[in-house]
Write a protein that holds these residues in place. Sequence first.
Motif, mmCIF file in Angstrom:
data_model
loop_
_atom_site.group_PDB
_atom_site.id
_atom_site.type_symbol
_atom_site.label_atom_id
_atom_site.label_comp_id
_atom_site.label_asym_id
_atom_site.label_seq_id
_atom_site.Cartn_x
_atom_site.Cartn_y
_atom_site.Cartn_z
ATOM 1 N N THR A 44 22.862 -13.661 -29.266
ATOM 2 C CA THR A 44 22.319 -12.351 -29.079
ATOM 3 C C THR A 44 22.679 -11.837 -27.480
ATOM 4 O O THR A 44 22.312 -12.669 -26.629
ATOM 5 C CB THR A 44 21.012 -12.128 -29.344
ATOM 6 O OG1 THR A 44 20.774 -12.355 -30.915
ATOM 7 C CG2 THR A 44 20.540 -10.446 -29.179
ATOM 8 N N ALA A 45 23.220 -10.532 -27.398
ATOM 9 C CA ALA A 45 23.514 -10.215 -26.026
ATOM 10 C C ALA A 45 22.318 -9.851 -25.249
ATOM 11 O O ALA A 45 21.436 -9.466 -25.819
ATOM 12 C CB ALA A 45 24.301 -8.836 -26.040
ATOM 13 N N PRO A 46 22.002 -10.245 -24.012
ATOM 14 C CA PRO A 46 20.735 -9.855 -23.434
ATOM 15 C C PRO A 46 20.332 -8.401 -23.305
ATOM 16 O O PRO A 46 19.120 -8.041 -23.100
ATOM 17 C CB PRO A 46 20.844 -10.509 -21.776
ATOM 18 C CG PRO A 46 22.276 -10.521 -21.893
ATOM 19 C CD PRO A 46 22.997 -10.902 -23.186
ATOM 20 N N THR A 47 21.335 -7.522 -23.446
ATOM 21 C CA THR A 47 21.187 -6.013 -23.289
ATOM 22 C C THR A 47 20.538 -5.569 -24.614
ATOM 23 O O THR A 47 20.295 -4.189 -24.625
ATOM 24 C CB THR A 47 22.383 -5.445 -22.763
ATOM 25 O OG1 THR A 47 23.468 -5.700 -23.675
ATOM 26 C CG2 THR A 47 22.588 -5.861 -21.318
ATOM 27 N N ASP A 48 20.987 -6.073 -25.893
ATOM 28 C CA ASP A 48 20.524 -5.538 -27.076
ATOM 29 C C ASP A 48 19.041 -5.406 -27.315
ATOM 30 O O ASP A 48 18.107 -6.365 -26.924
ATOM 31 C CB ASP A 48 20.955 -6.539 -28.261
ATOM 32 C CG ASP A 48 22.534 -6.453 -28.310
ATOM 33 O OD1 ASP A 48 23.272 -5.799 -27.381
ATOM 34 O OD2 ASP A 48 22.922 -6.818 -29.123
ATOM 35 N N LYS A 49 18.516 -4.661 -28.232
ATOM 36 C CA LYS A 49 17.258 -4.476 -28.591
ATOM 37 C C LYS A 49 16.965 -5.708 -29.959
ATOM 38 O O LYS A 49 17.720 -5.561 -30.622
ATOM 39 C CB LYS A 49 16.890 -3.293 -29.222
ATOM 40 C CG LYS A 49 17.013 -1.937 -28.155
ATOM 41 C CD LYS A 49 15.719 -2.222 -27.259
ATOM 42 C CE LYS A 49 15.849 -0.798 -26.242
ATOM 43 N NZ LYS A 49 14.507 -1.070 -25.432
ATOM 44 N N LEU A 50 16.150 -6.461 -29.594
ATOM 45 C CA LEU A 50 16.125 -7.513 -30.148
ATOM 46 C C LEU A 50 14.883 -7.257 -31.416
ATOM 47 O O LEU A 50 13.500 -7.177 -30.916
ATOM 48 C CB LEU A 50 16.024 -8.939 -29.823
ATOM 49 C CG LEU A 50 15.575 -10.139 -30.656
ATOM 50 C CD1 LEU A 50 16.856 -10.367 -31.582
ATOM 51 C CD2 LEU A 50 15.481 -11.344 -29.798
ATOM 52 N N ILE A 155 9.863 3.344 -31.478
ATOM 53 C CA ILE A 155 10.544 4.355 -30.749
ATOM 54 C C ILE A 155 11.397 3.707 -29.768
ATOM 55 O O ILE A 155 10.961 3.168 -28.681
ATOM 56 C CB ILE A 155 9.519 5.318 -30.351
ATOM 57 C CG1 ILE A 155 8.704 6.033 -31.321
ATOM 58 C CG2 ILE A 155 10.430 6.433 -29.215
ATOM 59 C CD1 ILE A 155 7.916 7.079 -30.808
ATOM 60 N N LEU A 156 12.750 3.600 -29.873
ATOM 61 C CA LEU A 156 13.572 2.739 -28.859
ATOM 62 C C LEU A 156 13.863 3.762 -27.729
ATOM 63 O O LEU A 156 14.316 4.742 -27.695
ATOM 64 C CB LEU A 156 14.947 2.317 -29.332
ATOM 65 C CG LEU A 156 14.600 1.616 -30.797
ATOM 66 C CD1 LEU A 156 16.226 1.284 -31.571
ATOM 67 C CD2 LEU A 156 14.108 0.293 -30.790
ATOM 68 N N GLU A 157 13.593 3.137 -26.622
ATOM 69 C CA GLU A 157 13.978 3.630 -25.293
ATOM 70 C C GLU A 157 15.342 3.129 -24.682
ATOM 71 O O GLU A 157 15.328 2.033 -24.479
ATOM 72 C CB GLU A 157 12.500 3.503 -24.318
ATOM 73 C CG GLU A 157 11.523 4.299 -24.826
ATOM 74 C CD GLU A 157 10.411 4.131 -23.654
ATOM 75 O OE1 GLU A 157 10.639 3.674 -22.542
ATOM 76 O OE2 GLU A 157 9.439 4.619 -24.018
#
Length: 399
Positions: A44-50, A155-157
């Motif tokens: 998983t990319a470190p910049t992704d929302k997991l 709520i994704l920021e």
Amino acid sequence: MTWRIALTNNRYATLISAYAPTLDADPECKELFNASLHTAMNKTAPTDKLILLCDFNARVGPDGVLWKDVLGQHGVGKLNAKGLRLLTFCSEYRLVIIQLKNKFKTSWQHPRSKHWHLLDYIIVCQADRKEERVTRAMRGADCWTDHRLIRAKLILELRPPLRKTPPCRWLNCDALKSTHSVNLLREQIALQLSKIPETPTDVNISATWSTLRTAIHQAVVESIGYTRRRHQDWFDNSAPDIHNLLQVKHKALAAHLSNLQSSSLKASYNDIRAETQRTLRAMENEWWVKKASEIQHHADTNNSYALYDAIKSIYGPQRKNIAPVRSADGTILYKDKQQILDRWAEHFNTLLKTSYPIRMDTLADLPCLPPVIDLDTPPPLRRGTESHRLPEKQQEPRP
């Protein structure tokens, strides 16, 4: 199962759905599941929302003090071996288990004891913990299973990724004030230049200059090195005294906590805490007064070098970031310094060296200029401004 969802601004959210083996499964099956889960997490990319949706058959227990950043204060049941492994896994990858309300936290009922347990989890990163709004078990969902459906609203920021620029390192030129450093620099330059052949195989001037520059720079780095950040703070300069004060306060706090019913220990702790706070404030004020007097002395004596050096030692040097620019068509973002300079040169060449056609019919349509005024001819006098010359006084002849 892994699902990567595309969001806005080149950001993504990765959902991992995991179903762990039961307690009576083979150890090899459990190890295979753990290995595949770690593999999915590492990919998983470190910049992704997991977002991890899992049925681990694990009981994490209510110990929110030991697992402060992972579990919180809403655990239920007793901790088992798989729950300990789940908590360790979340702590390793900096994940947090989204907590449920007391009314909706359990998701599975034991068939014999009829006790409800929390076995199904929704796990996110600790940095995204504040994005969770509602997490609950859907008790009214009828889906032919002994587990309750767990639902969470997030709520994704989407914050832009941070740009990591390499730090700017400066050579320690102040070390050249020492004779030993100067002699060491001479030896290193001679050593590095001796490694360069006298008759280079490549006659390219750029390559020759690059080799010479690298050799000299390597000699300077090995002899005098780089400057270190000399950020000063009142706490660091008085660290031993402050450590002793805090140690006395910690001992008084430990004595007070060991016997909470004792009023004398509580009063002693309050007195020591107040005295420590007053002493720390006095030490901080004294340090700042000395620094201000030192900086003012440098300013009065016109010692600008020492003045700015003292200011930088307190506040630290300012970092200069390079602002990226886009290409002419806006499709490419230039971040390299030379590419940015070339893009600005291209912009000004296009702006300043563009030739515009001249239309003679447009010049002919311009209004006529006012008539030319002859400077030799005096302008006519305006009405009411005529000047009358008085007659000269006749002089009588002398006798």
